[in-house]
Design an enzyme around this catalytic site. Structure first.
Site, PDB file in Angstrom:
ATOM      1  N   ARG A   1      -4.447  -9.786  -2.383  1.00  0.00           N
ATOM      2  CA  ARG A   1      -4.266 -10.333  -1.033  1.00  0.00           C
ATOM      3  C   ARG A   1      -4.530  -9.304   0.056  1.00  0.00           C
ATOM      4  O   ARG A   1      -4.540  -9.633   1.236  1.00  0.00           O
ATOM      5  CB  ARG A   1      -2.853 -10.906  -0.884  1.00  0.00           C
ATOM      6  CG  ARG A   1      -2.663 -12.206  -1.661  1.00  0.00           C
ATOM      7  CD  ARG A   1      -1.318 -12.829  -1.365  1.00  0.00           C
ATOM      8  NE  ARG A   1      -1.245 -14.181  -1.895  1.00  0.00           N
ATOM      9  CZ  ARG A   1      -0.145 -14.937  -1.892  1.00  0.00           C
ATOM     10  NH1 ARG A   1       0.982 -14.441  -1.378  1.00  0.00           N
ATOM     11  NH2 ARG A   1      -0.154 -16.149  -2.387  1.00  0.00           N
TER      12      ARG A   1
ATOM     13  N   LEU B   1      -6.717  -5.998   1.910  1.00  0.00           N
ATOM     14  CA  LEU B   1      -8.078  -5.780   2.411  1.00  0.00           C
ATOM     15  C   LEU B   1      -9.060  -5.562   1.263  1.00  0.00           C
ATOM     16  O   LEU B   1     -10.084  -6.244   1.152  1.00  0.00           O
ATOM     17  CB  LEU B   1      -8.075  -4.569   3.348  1.00  0.00           C
ATOM     18  CG  LEU B   1      -9.429  -4.035   3.815  1.00  0.00           C
ATOM     19  CD1 LEU B   1     -10.125  -5.034   4.717  1.00  0.00           C
ATOM     20  CD2 LEU B   1      -9.252  -2.698   4.527  1.00  0.00           C
ATOM     21  N   VAL B   2      -8.751  -4.613   0.383  1.00  0.00           N
ATOM     22  CA  VAL B   2      -9.671  -4.257  -0.700  1.00  0.00           C
ATOM     23  C   VAL B   2      -9.675  -5.301  -1.804  1.00  0.00           C
ATOM     24  O   VAL B   2     -10.725  -5.764  -2.240  1.00  0.00           O
ATOM     25  CB  VAL B   2      -9.311  -2.866  -1.269  1.00  0.00           C
ATOM     26  CG1 VAL B   2     -10.160  -2.551  -2.489  1.00  0.00           C
ATOM     27  CG2 VAL B   2      -9.493  -1.793  -0.200  1.00  0.00           C
TER      28      VAL B   2
ATOM     29  N   SER C   1      -8.284   6.980  -1.926  1.00  0.00           N
ATOM     30  CA  SER C   1      -8.572   7.098  -0.496  1.00  0.00           C
ATOM     31  C   SER C   1      -9.154   8.477  -0.220  1.00  0.00           C
ATOM     32  O   SER C   1      -8.860   9.442  -0.930  1.00  0.00           O
ATOM     33  CB  SER C   1      -7.285   6.917   0.310  1.00  0.00           C
ATOM     34  OG  SER C   1      -7.427   7.387   1.627  1.00  0.00           O
ATOM     35  N   SER C   2      -9.935   8.564   0.838  1.00  0.00           N
ATOM     36  CA  SER C   2     -10.518   9.857   1.210  1.00  0.00           C
ATOM     37  C   SER C   2      -9.470  10.838   1.735  1.00  0.00           C
ATOM     38  O   SER C   2      -9.748  12.027   1.878  1.00  0.00           O
ATOM     39  CB  SER C   2     -11.615   9.660   2.269  1.00  0.00           C
ATOM     40  OG  SER C   2     -11.077   9.029   3.419  1.00  0.00           O
ATOM     41  N   CYS C   3      -8.242  10.367   1.995  1.00  0.00           N
ATOM     42  CA  CYS C   3      -7.191  11.271   2.478  1.00  0.00           C
ATOM     43  C   CYS C   3      -6.703  12.224   1.386  1.00  0.00           C
ATOM     44  O   CYS C   3      -5.896  13.116   1.656  1.00  0.00           O
ATOM     45  CB  CYS C   3      -6.020  10.491   3.057  1.00  0.00           C
ATOM     46  SG  CYS C   3      -5.004   9.671   1.817  1.00  0.00           S
TER      47      CYS C   3
ATOM     48  N   TYR D   1       1.089   9.708   1.104  1.00  0.00           N
ATOM     49  CA  TYR D   1       0.167   8.755   0.487  1.00  0.00           C
ATOM     50  C   TYR D   1      -0.880   9.508  -0.340  1.00  0.00           C
ATOM     51  O   TYR D   1      -1.217   9.109  -1.458  1.00  0.00           O
ATOM     52  CB  TYR D   1      -0.503   7.926   1.589  1.00  0.00           C
ATOM     53  CG  TYR D   1      -1.494   6.901   1.103  1.00  0.00           C
ATOM     54  CD1 TYR D   1      -1.060   5.739   0.467  1.00  0.00           C
ATOM     55  CD2 TYR D   1      -2.862   7.073   1.304  1.00  0.00           C
ATOM     56  CE1 TYR D   1      -1.965   4.787   0.040  1.00  0.00           C
ATOM     57  CE2 TYR D   1      -3.767   6.128   0.879  1.00  0.00           C
ATOM     58  CZ  TYR D   1      -3.319   4.977   0.249  1.00  0.00           C
ATOM     59  OH  TYR D   1      -4.213   4.037  -0.176  1.00  0.00           O
TER      60      TYR D   1
ATOM     61  N   LYS E   1      -1.964   9.248  -4.393  1.00  0.00           N
ATOM     62  CA  LYS E   1      -3.312   8.910  -4.837  1.00  0.00           C
ATOM     63  C   LYS E   1      -3.919  10.006  -5.712  1.00  0.00           C
ATOM     64  O   LYS E   1      -4.647   9.716  -6.672  1.00  0.00           O
ATOM     65  CB  LYS E   1      -4.205   8.613  -3.627  1.00  0.00           C
ATOM     66  CG  LYS E   1      -3.878   7.282  -2.952  1.00  0.00           C
ATOM     67  CD  LYS E   1      -4.095   6.132  -3.913  1.00  0.00           C
ATOM     68  CE  LYS E   1      -3.669   4.794  -3.350  1.00  0.00           C
ATOM     69  NZ  LYS E   1      -3.852   3.699  -4.315  1.00  0.00           N
TER      70      LYS E   1
ATOM     71  N   ASN F   1     -12.781   5.510   5.152  1.00  0.00           N
ATOM     72  CA  ASN F   1     -12.040   4.577   6.007  1.00  0.00           C
ATOM     73  C   ASN F   1     -12.670   3.189   5.910  1.00  0.00           C
ATOM     74  O   ASN F   1     -13.865   3.027   6.147  1.00  0.00           O
ATOM     75  CB  ASN F   1     -12.073   5.050   7.463  1.00  0.00           C
ATOM     76  CG  ASN F   1     -11.425   6.409   7.639  1.00  0.00           C
ATOM     77  OD1 ASN F   1     -10.240   6.573   7.404  1.00  0.00           O
ATOM     78  ND2 ASN F   1     -12.225   7.387   8.031  1.00  0.00           N
TER      79      ASN F   1
ATOM     80  N   HIS G   1      -4.490   0.849  10.678  1.00  0.00           N
ATOM     81  CA  HIS G   1      -5.442   1.946  10.811  1.00  0.00           C
ATOM     82  C   HIS G   1      -6.203   1.805  12.128  1.00  0.00           C
ATOM     83  O   HIS G   1      -6.096   0.787  12.814  1.00  0.00           O
ATOM     84  CB  HIS G   1      -6.405   1.957   9.629  1.00  0.00           C
ATOM     85  CG  HIS G   1      -5.783   2.451   8.363  1.00  0.00           C
ATOM     86  ND1 HIS G   1      -5.560   1.618   7.276  1.00  0.00           N
ATOM     87  CD2 HIS G   1      -5.332   3.670   7.994  1.00  0.00           C
ATOM     88  CE1 HIS G   1      -4.990   2.328   6.302  1.00  0.00           C
ATOM     89  NE2 HIS G   1      -4.843   3.567   6.716  1.00  0.00           N
TER      90      HIS G   1
ATOM     91  N   TRP H   1      -4.366   6.533  21.576  1.00  0.00           N
ATOM     92  CA  TRP H   1      -3.844   7.845  21.167  1.00  0.00           C
ATOM     93  C   TRP H   1      -4.954   8.865  20.987  1.00  0.00           C
ATOM     94  O   TRP H   1      -6.037   8.561  20.494  1.00  0.00           O
ATOM     95  CB  TRP H   1      -3.111   7.711  19.838  1.00  0.00           C
ATOM     96  CG  TRP H   1      -1.693   7.255  19.950  1.00  0.00           C
ATOM     97  CD1 TRP H   1      -1.141   6.503  20.952  1.00  0.00           C
ATOM     98  CD2 TRP H   1      -0.645   7.509  19.015  1.00  0.00           C
ATOM     99  NE1 TRP H   1       0.189   6.270  20.699  1.00  0.00           N
ATOM    100  CE2 TRP H   1       0.523   6.880  19.509  1.00  0.00           C
ATOM    101  CE3 TRP H   1      -0.574   8.202  17.808  1.00  0.00           C
ATOM    102  CZ2 TRP H   1       1.748   6.924  18.840  1.00  0.00           C
ATOM    103  CZ3 TRP H   1       0.646   8.243  17.135  1.00  0.00           C
ATOM    104  CH2 TRP H   1       1.789   7.615  17.650  1.00  0.00           C
TER     105      TRP H   1
END
Length: 321
Positions: A23, A25-26, A118-120, A147, A151, A176, A190, A213
């Site tokens: 359910r 986004l991905v 994730s790229s983070c 996070y 990961k 992202n 995000h 911001w």
């Protein structure tokens, strides 16, 4: 990190595939892509039907359903504000989901698992563009390290199970993302969906300005989630290796340029004001996508086209609420 023999990776279109987090986004994009690719036996469970943080529930699910493939897209996600406010949730919930799903998938006979990160995961000041080899070479960005640590643990868990059990678990690290079914929450979203919501609400209310911001100077890479889903199915069918694989667009844009594009697409005619007292996050983040390119995959959706399509979806979505 080459693809393994194609015959060995052949995935039967009628094989049972569990998409965890369908359910989100991905996950929702992965389900759309699997269906369009002809897969007919996709297993889905909502959070109310299966809480992936509860080990006993996950074990029971796998023992009964016995999926042949798993795409692990379930995660607790959010932007700078959410990570700063709920650090315990970000590290604990993600570790629980990953550990429960990966371990049960192995123990109940899943042939292959695709873990999405994730790229983070990469150091804040990693050399650009960031290659897969940059993992664990420096300190993380403090604003989302909780996070990121979870990961990184997921990647290492997949690698450990491959080494110890010779089990086919692979990891893909998207840049992202944005697109239909994104999180548009005013505080926890995000940057791209947050901007879209704020400009839309400002347009509807007739506001004279929108305050954003930071300075607008950080550079970011964005990938439409339908491109990611295409890459995930491509990797499921074509890749088996110890190393994680970056998935990005290979193109970067400043947050200022992004805000101006979203403002234009939404049609907000007021002023755009930058609040320099707020944090910017990582100064630049561009993925090196050469590993995936060498395997034969590349993205198809431009940022402008993707933003236009996402805004069309968002307007329909908000009318239904």
């Amino acid at each position: 990190m080459a693809a393994t023999d194609a015959a060995a990776l052949k995935v039967d279109k009628s094989a049972k595939i569990f998409v965890a987090g369908h359910r989100g986004l991905v996950g929702s994009a992965v389900v759309r892509r699997l269906r369009s690719a002809g897969y007919t036996n996709i297993i889905l469970r909502s959070h109310s039907e299966l809480d992936l943080t509860i080990q006993s529930a996950v074990k029971t699910f796998f023992s009964i359903e016995k999926p042949q493939y798993v795409i692990l897209a379930a995660a607790n996600v959010g932007g700078i504000h959410a990570n700063a406010t709920y650090p315990a949730d970000f590290i604990t919930i993600n570790l629980q989901i990953q550990t429960n799903v990966i371990d049960s998938a192995y123990r109940y006979g899943v042939k292959k698992l695709v873990f999405l990160g994730s790229s983070c995961i990469y150091p804040k000041h990693a050399l650009q563009p960031i290659s897969e080899s940059a993992l664990l070479t420096g300190p993380l960005e403090p604003t989302n390290e909780w996070y990121a640590i979870a990961k990184i643990a997921g990647i290492k868990m997949c690698q450990a199970y491959r080494i110890q059990y010779k089990w086919d678990a692979i990891s893909a690290m998207p840049t992202n993302l944005y697109g239909p079914n994104d999180n548009f929450h005013p505080e926890n979203a995000h940057v791209l969906p947050a901007l879209m919501r704020r400009f839309h609400e400002a347009k509807v209310s007739g506001a004279k300005e929108v305050v954003v911001w930071g300075s607008g100077s950080p550079l970011r890479e964005f990938l439409h989630v339908d491109d990611l889903a295409d890459a995930v199915v491509f990797l499921l069918e074509n890749y088996s290796g110890l190393g994680h694989v970056n998935v990005g667009s290979g193109k970067e844009v400043s947050i200022k340029e992004l805000a101006e594009l979203v403002k234009e697409v939404v049609g907000f005619e007021g002023a755009l004001v930058w609040d320099g007292s707020k944090p910017d996050g990582t100064p630049r983040k561009l993925m090196d996508n050469s590993t995936l390119a060498k395997l034969g995959w590349e993205p198809k959706i431009s940022l402008r086209d993707g933003v236009v399509g996402t805004y069309e979806w968002y307007v329909k979505y908000t009318k239904q609420q």
